[in-house]
Design an enzyme around this catalytic site. Structure first.
Site: not given
Ligand code: ADP
Length: 148
Positions: A20, A44, A93, A130
């Site tokens: 990031h 969540k 990516r 992540s």
């Protein structure tokens, strides 16, 4: 100076990784200001709380006036409009990222006239996510090498 404008870099950033940070550094060469939008879901709870994520990223960029960090919930395009921003940046990516991102970019353009700029991940970070960092941490691995 040529006016380059502002860009929104939205994501979960749970946690904010070197991948990031690499996107942020590169996009600062293309735009005057970057708003890092930390998206969260009210239903969540994340791995890190949204306050903690925002706090850590703000701390990291405390000396960089061209970077702002804000949290948001709901649609990214709605947040972009509130911020008065018409361009989003996303990192790519892999082909899997590309397929998903292309669809999102299309919807966001049709919905709100917001364009998306894609930056290819730097090779050294192309496998970093992540979720991998969370998984390693869960199993007691030291994750500091993946974080800025
Ligand atoms: P989201 O849940 O919105 O995908 P992430 O925090 O996982 O949020 O990612 C935010 C953005 O950063 C996405 O565009 C993602 O493709 C990009 N990104 C994540 N990891 C990397 C990396 N290692 N290199 C380049 N871009 C990345």
């Amino acid at each position: 100076m040529m006016q380059k404008g502002r860009v929104l870099f939205p994501g979960s950033f749970d946690p904010f990784t070197l991948g990031h940070a690499d996107i942020v550094k590169r996009v600062l060469q293309m735009f005057d200001e970057v708003v890092i939008g930390v998206g969260y879901n009210e239903q969540k709870s994340g791995w890190m709380s949204v306050e903690e994520r925002v706090g850590k990223i703000r701390e990291l960029y405390a000396d960089e006036p061209r970077i702002k960090v804000e949290s948001y919930t709901g649609l990214t395009v709605d947040f972009a409009k509130i911020q008065g921003i018409s361009t989003i940046v996303r990192g790519i990516r892999s082909v899997a990222d590309f397929e998903y991102e292309l669809q999102m970019a299309d919807v966001n353009r049709q919905l709100a006239g917001i364009e998306t700029v894609f930056l290819p991940a730097s090779p050294q970070f192309a496998s970093l996510s992540s979720s991998v960092v969370r998984e390693l941490s869960h199993f007691g691995h030291d994750i500091s090498a993946f974080l800025p």
